[in-house]
Scaffold this motif. Structure first.
Motif, PDB file in Angstrom:
ATOM      1  N   GLN A  60     -21.227  10.877 -28.899  1.00  0.00           N
ATOM      2  CA  GLN A  60     -21.458  11.511 -29.993  1.00  0.00           C
ATOM      3  C   GLN A  60     -22.391  10.956 -31.047  1.00  0.00           C
ATOM      4  O   GLN A  60     -22.968  11.737 -31.794  1.00  0.00           O
ATOM      5  N   ALA A  61     -22.338   9.764 -31.054  1.00  0.00           N
ATOM      6  CA  ALA A  61     -23.195   8.736 -32.019  1.00  0.00           C
ATOM      7  C   ALA A  61     -24.260   8.523 -31.255  1.00  0.00           C
ATOM      8  O   ALA A  61     -25.303   7.692 -32.005  1.00  0.00           O
ATOM      9  N   GLY A  62     -24.790   9.015 -30.109  1.00  0.00           N
ATOM     10  CA  GLY A  62     -25.983   8.808 -29.362  1.00  0.00           C
ATOM     11  C   GLY A  62     -25.983   7.638 -28.428  1.00  0.00           C
ATOM     12  O   GLY A  62     -27.117   7.179 -27.995  1.00  0.00           O
ATOM     13  N   LEU A  63     -25.006   7.198 -28.053  1.00  0.00           N
ATOM     14  CA  LEU A  63     -24.635   5.866 -27.141  1.00  0.00           C
ATOM     15  C   LEU A  63     -24.053   6.079 -25.933  1.00  0.00           C
ATOM     16  O   LEU A  63     -22.960   6.485 -26.144  1.00  0.00           O
ATOM     17  N   ASP A  64     -24.474   5.906 -24.669  1.00  0.00           N
ATOM     18  CA  ASP A  64     -23.814   6.137 -23.580  1.00  0.00           C
ATOM     19  C   ASP A  64     -23.337   4.628 -23.129  1.00  0.00           C
ATOM     20  O   ASP A  64     -24.257   3.790 -22.647  1.00  0.00           O
ATOM     21  N   VAL A  65     -22.044   4.431 -22.954  1.00  0.00           N
ATOM     22  CA  VAL A  65     -21.556   3.272 -22.646  1.00  0.00           C
ATOM     23  C   VAL A  65     -20.751   3.256 -21.332  1.00  0.00           C
ATOM     24  O   VAL A  65     -20.044   4.354 -20.906  1.00  0.00           O
ATOM     25  N   PRO A  66     -20.889   2.605 -20.458  1.00  0.00           N
ATOM     26  CA  PRO A  66     -20.358   2.625 -19.071  1.00  0.00           C
ATOM     27  C   PRO A  66     -18.846   1.996 -19.124  1.00  0.00           C
ATOM     28  O   PRO A  66     -18.312   0.863 -18.362  1.00  0.00           O
ATOM     29  N   VAL A  67     -18.209   2.470 -19.721  1.00  0.00           N
ATOM     30  CA  VAL A  67     -16.402   2.282 -20.028  1.00  0.00           C
ATOM     31  C   VAL A  67     -15.600   3.321 -19.495  1.00  0.00           C
ATOM     32  O   VAL A  67     -15.838   4.450 -20.003  1.00  0.00           O
ATOM     33  N   ARG A  68     -14.871   2.819 -18.476  1.00  0.00           N
ATOM     34  CA  ARG A  68     -14.009   3.824 -18.012  1.00  0.00           C
ATOM     35  C   ARG A  68     -12.538   3.217 -17.879  1.00  0.00           C
ATOM     36  O   ARG A  68     -12.260   2.159 -17.844  1.00  0.00           O
ATOM     37  N   SER A  69     -11.756   3.937 -17.889  1.00  0.00           N
ATOM     38  CA  SER A  69     -10.266   3.715 -17.728  1.00  0.00           C
ATOM     39  C   SER A  69      -9.673   3.740 -16.265  1.00  0.00           C
ATOM     40  O   SER A  69      -9.979   4.676 -15.442  1.00  0.00           O
ATOM     41  N   LYS A  70      -9.084   2.513 -15.819  1.00  0.00           N
ATOM     42  CA  LYS A  70      -8.923   1.862 -14.492  1.00  0.00           C
ATOM     43  C   LYS A  70      -7.322   1.727 -14.314  1.00  0.00           C
ATOM     44  O   LYS A  70      -6.968   0.952 -15.495  1.00  0.00           O
ATOM     45  N   LYS A  71      -6.767   2.342 -13.579  1.00  0.00           N
ATOM     46  CA  LYS A  71      -5.410   2.206 -13.517  1.00  0.00           C
ATOM     47  C   LYS A  71      -4.829   0.616 -12.981  1.00  0.00           C
ATOM     48  O   LYS A  71      -5.612   0.245 -12.090  1.00  0.00           O
ATOM     49  N   ARG A  72      -3.840   0.105 -13.687  1.00  0.00           N
ATOM     50  CA  ARG A  72      -3.339  -1.423 -13.227  1.00  0.00           C
ATOM     51  C   ARG A  72      -1.950  -1.157 -12.966  1.00  0.00           C
ATOM     52  O   ARG A  72      -1.223  -0.729 -14.060  1.00  0.00           O
ATOM     53  N   CYS A  73      -1.427  -1.503 -12.021  1.00  0.00           N
ATOM     54  CA  CYS A  73      -0.073  -1.570 -11.779  1.00  0.00           C
ATOM     55  C   CYS A  73       0.783  -2.913 -11.855  1.00  0.00           C
ATOM     56  O   CYS A  73       0.145  -3.907 -11.509  1.00  0.00           O
ATOM     57  N   VAL A  74       1.914  -2.963 -12.427  1.00  0.00           N
ATOM     58  CA  VAL A  74       2.617  -4.075 -12.738  1.00  0.00           C
ATOM     59  C   VAL A  74       4.119  -4.230 -12.023  1.00  0.00           C
ATOM     60  O   VAL A  74       4.481  -3.034 -12.222  1.00  0.00           O
ATOM     61  N   PHE A  75       4.216  -5.117 -10.887  1.00  0.00           N
ATOM     62  CA  PHE A  75       5.509  -4.920 -10.373  1.00  0.00           C
ATOM     63  C   PHE A  75       6.567  -6.170 -10.810  1.00  0.00           C
ATOM     64  O   PHE A  75       5.923  -7.258 -10.933  1.00  0.00           O
ATOM     65  N   THR A  76       7.698  -5.882 -10.798  1.00  0.00           N
ATOM     66  CA  THR A  76       8.624  -6.898 -11.007  1.00  0.00           C
ATOM     67  C   THR A  76       9.710  -7.283  -9.842  1.00  0.00           C
ATOM     68  O   THR A  76       9.689  -6.368  -8.949  1.00  0.00           O
ATOM     69  N   PHE A  77      10.125  -8.621  -9.677  1.00  0.00           N
ATOM     70  CA  PHE A  77      10.860  -8.922  -8.571  1.00  0.00           C
ATOM     71  C   PHE A  77      11.676 -10.211  -8.789  1.00  0.00           C
ATOM     72  O   PHE A  77      11.373 -10.699  -9.962  1.00  0.00           O
ATOM     73  N   GLU A  78      13.002 -10.452  -8.233  1.00  0.00           N
ATOM     74  CA  GLU A  78      13.515 -11.625  -8.577  1.00  0.00           C
ATOM     75  C   GLU A  78      13.644 -12.170  -7.196  1.00  0.00           C
ATOM     76  O   GLU A  78      13.434 -11.504  -5.964  1.00  0.00           O
ATOM     77  N   CYS A  79      13.733 -13.529  -7.372  1.00  0.00           N
ATOM     78  CA  CYS A  79      13.516 -14.506  -6.103  1.00  0.00           C
ATOM     79  C   CYS A  79      15.066 -15.132  -6.062  1.00  0.00           C
ATOM     80  O   CYS A  79      15.526 -15.905  -7.062  1.00  0.00           O
ATOM     81  N   ARG A  80      15.646 -15.383  -4.791  1.00  0.00           N
ATOM     82  CA  ARG A  80      16.793 -15.969  -4.629  1.00  0.00           C
ATOM     83  C   ARG A  80      16.726 -17.679  -4.925  1.00  0.00           C
ATOM     84  O   ARG A  80      17.508 -18.348  -5.979  1.00  0.00           O
ATOM     85  N   GLU A  81      15.913 -18.042  -4.904  1.00  0.00           N
ATOM     86  CA  GLU A  81      15.501 -19.494  -4.843  1.00  0.00           C
ATOM     87  C   GLU A  81      14.922 -19.777  -6.221  1.00  0.00           C
ATOM     88  O   GLU A  81      13.891 -19.337  -6.602  1.00  0.00           O
ATOM     89  N   LYS A  82      15.041 -20.836  -6.765  1.00  0.00           N
ATOM     90  CA  LYS A  82      14.758 -21.200  -8.106  1.00  0.00           C
ATOM     91  C   LYS A  82      13.418 -22.096  -8.022  1.00  0.00           C
ATOM     92  O   LYS A  82      13.741 -23.086  -7.251  1.00  0.00           O
ATOM     93  N   LEU A  83      12.240 -21.732  -8.559  1.00  0.00           N
ATOM     94  CA  LEU A  83      11.139 -22.573  -8.270  1.00  0.00           C
ATOM     95  C   LEU A  83      10.776 -22.972  -9.790  1.00  0.00           C
ATOM     96  O   LEU A  83      10.391 -22.273 -10.705  1.00  0.00           O
ATOM     97  N   GLY A  88      12.878 -13.453 -13.567  1.00  0.00           N
ATOM     98  CA  GLY A  88      12.341 -12.886 -12.545  1.00  0.00           C
ATOM     99  C   GLY A  88      10.789 -13.352 -12.559  1.00  0.00           C
ATOM    100  O   GLY A  88      10.479 -14.216 -13.093  1.00  0.00           O
ATOM    101  N   TYR A  89      10.061 -12.452 -11.721  1.00  0.00           N
ATOM    102  CA  TYR A  89       8.634 -12.500 -11.854  1.00  0.00           C
ATOM    103  C   TYR A  89       7.899 -11.122 -11.873  1.00  0.00           C
ATOM    104  O   TYR A  89       8.805 -10.029 -11.842  1.00  0.00           O
ATOM    105  N   ILE A  90       6.757 -11.127 -12.422  1.00  0.00           N
ATOM    106  CA  ILE A  90       5.822 -10.008 -12.396  1.00  0.00           C
ATOM    107  C   ILE A  90       4.698 -10.199 -11.686  1.00  0.00           C
ATOM    108  O   ILE A  90       4.328 -11.482 -11.753  1.00  0.00           O
ATOM    109  N   CYS A  91       3.952  -9.356 -11.183  1.00  0.00           N
ATOM    110  CA  CYS A  91       2.684  -9.481 -10.358  1.00  0.00           C
ATOM    111  C   CYS A  91       1.914  -8.257 -10.312  1.00  0.00           C
ATOM    112  O   CYS A  91       2.233  -7.156 -10.823  1.00  0.00           O
ATOM    113  N   GLY A  92       0.513  -8.414  -9.840  1.00  0.00           N
ATOM    114  CA  GLY A  92      -0.327  -7.372  -9.746  1.00  0.00           C
ATOM    115  C   GLY A  92      -1.580  -7.653  -8.634  1.00  0.00           C
ATOM    116  O   GLY A  92      -1.605  -9.099  -8.658  1.00  0.00           O
ATOM    117  N   SER A  93      -2.398  -6.828  -8.587  1.00  0.00           N
ATOM    118  CA  SER A  93      -3.830  -7.020  -8.126  1.00  0.00           C
ATOM    119  C   SER A  93      -4.529  -5.901  -8.285  1.00  0.00           C
ATOM    120  O   SER A  93      -3.951  -4.704  -8.296  1.00  0.00           O
TER     121      SER A  93
END
Length: 393
Positions: A222-245, A265-270
């Motif tokens: 609307q201001a006269g500027l086209d920017v290549p910025v888009r919304s991309k989904k990112r998933c975050v997963f959680t888990f627990e591990c029996r062994e203490k690291l 626990g832990y969180i992870c993603g890619s």
């Protein structure tokens, strides 16, 4: 514009908009009226609230390193910077460090980046295979040759808490928050008229666009500027591990998959492959990403993760700059009194202290004072000179 509603109107009240409003209001040389427009005052779907919330200096571009060096010092002193009355905010900053791992074919890049990071003052340890095994005995080292670990200054924190601390401090200093969507902007004299979803119209001497991928990109158009910025989904997963690291950092596998501790626990993603990463506006979790890619990668890298208990998962959005995965920050040449901070591509929380400070400086003095953010200027888009960042996670 003779009688603007506000001297500065900021569209987008999450961490970037609230950081800017807060740090502008904190300046003794600024006494104007600041209004922040936020479409979702619950903040349930904003990127700030759904992020994995971390900070690092392990970048390959000087400006990103410097921004995060400023950011970590700010976060360490958050209780002082953003205290309101007797309330000193805490954001649970844990400096566990990033651990970037390299296979032999990527080791040269890792070492090159490490030299740059150390030159700029980052405290990053570079370790060969034997040193990695000694420090992180739970790692599968079979295909690795080296790794870099943030010894101090890197880690994770409460991102939602940071956003709310900026917001609370801003409000305590007189910043006004308006719960509405900015549906239309238009130049008016030397300033701007902003039409809201409520039907009201505000006017501003200076307009700052921190509205994220969807709203921010549309306002730019609307201001006269086209920017290549888009919304991309990112998933975050959680888990627990029996062994203490013990001594577990924020680990970045050579595949780009990440994992870090969170509570018990832990969180992870890619990130998905580029050809499987469409523009997205929903928050449905892609559980197949965890089952088919993330878990196998992590179980290979950390054998203890072969036996885990999966937990809740959530999805959020990255405001992705498709041009070079770095934000556009600052004033826009040729468009008067229009500033922006868009396209942080997952780095917004950690960069919010420095960017908010920089925008406040531009508004008041017309130049950067604390840290020169000009490498992030929108001018590089028109010149087709991307700011290359090799360490995109």
């Amino acid at each position: 514009m003779s009688n603007p509603t506000a001297d500065v109107v900021i569209i987008g009240g999450a961490v970037m908009g609230s950081s800017t409003a807060c740090q502008l209001a904190q300046r003794p040389d600024f006494t104007g009226r600041i209004v922040v427009i936020e479409a979702d005052p619950t903040y349930q779907t904003c990127a700030s609230a759904r992020s994995a919330a971390s900070i690092r200096q392990q970048f390959s571009s000087p400006i990103n390193i410097d921004i995060s060096l400023f950011g970590i010092e700010y976060l360490r002193q958050i209780g002082t910077h953003l205290q309101t009355g007797q309330d000193r905010p805490a954001i649970d900053l844990h400096e566990g460090g990033y651990l970037f791992l390299a296979t032999p074919d990527k080791e040269a890049i890792l070492r090159e980046n490490h030299v740059l990071q150390e030159t700029h003052g980052a405290n990053i340890g570079l370790f060969d295979q034997q040193e990695l095994k000694s420090r992180f005995p739970w790692l599968n080292m079979q295909d690795l040759s080296a790794g870099c670990h943030g010894l101090t200054g890197e880690g994770w924190f409460d991102g939602y808490g940071l956003m709310q601390a900026f917001r609370k401090k801003a409000r305590s200093l007189g910043v006004e928050y308006v719960s509405a969507e900015a549906t239309r902007i238009a130049p008016s004299g030397s300033g701007w008229d902003i039409t809201l979803s409520t039907g009201e119209t505000l006017s501003a001497g200076i307009l700052v666009n921190t509205a994220g991928a969807k709203g921010g990109a549309e306002l730019c158009r609307q201001a006269g500027l086209d920017v290549p910025v888009r919304s991309k989904k990112r998933c975050v997963f959680t888990f627990e591990c029996r062994e203490k690291l013990t001594g577990f950092p924020l680990l970045i596998d050579p595949t780009g998959t990440y994992v870090r501790p969170e509570g018990n626990g832990y969180i992870c993603g890619s990130a998905p492959p580029e050809d499987q990463d469409p523009d997205c506006d929903d928050f449905d979790v892609d559980h197949t990403l965890f089952e088919n890619h993330i878990w196998p990668v992590l179980a290979n890298r950390v054998p203890a993760f072969e036996t885990i208990k999966p937990g809740p998962a959530w999805a959020g959005s990255y405001d992705m700059n498709l041009f070079d995965h770095n934000a556009f920050v600052g004033a826009v040449p040729g468009i008067g009194n229009f500033l922006l901070a868009l396209g942080f591509s997952g780095h917004g929380l950690q960069q919010s202290p420095a960017v908010g400070r920089g925008l406040a400086e531009l508004i008041v003095t017309g130049r950067y004072e604390t840290l020169d953010l000009s490498p992030l200027g929108i001018e590089r888009l028109a010149a087709n000179t991307p700011l290359i960042e090799k360490n995109v996670v």
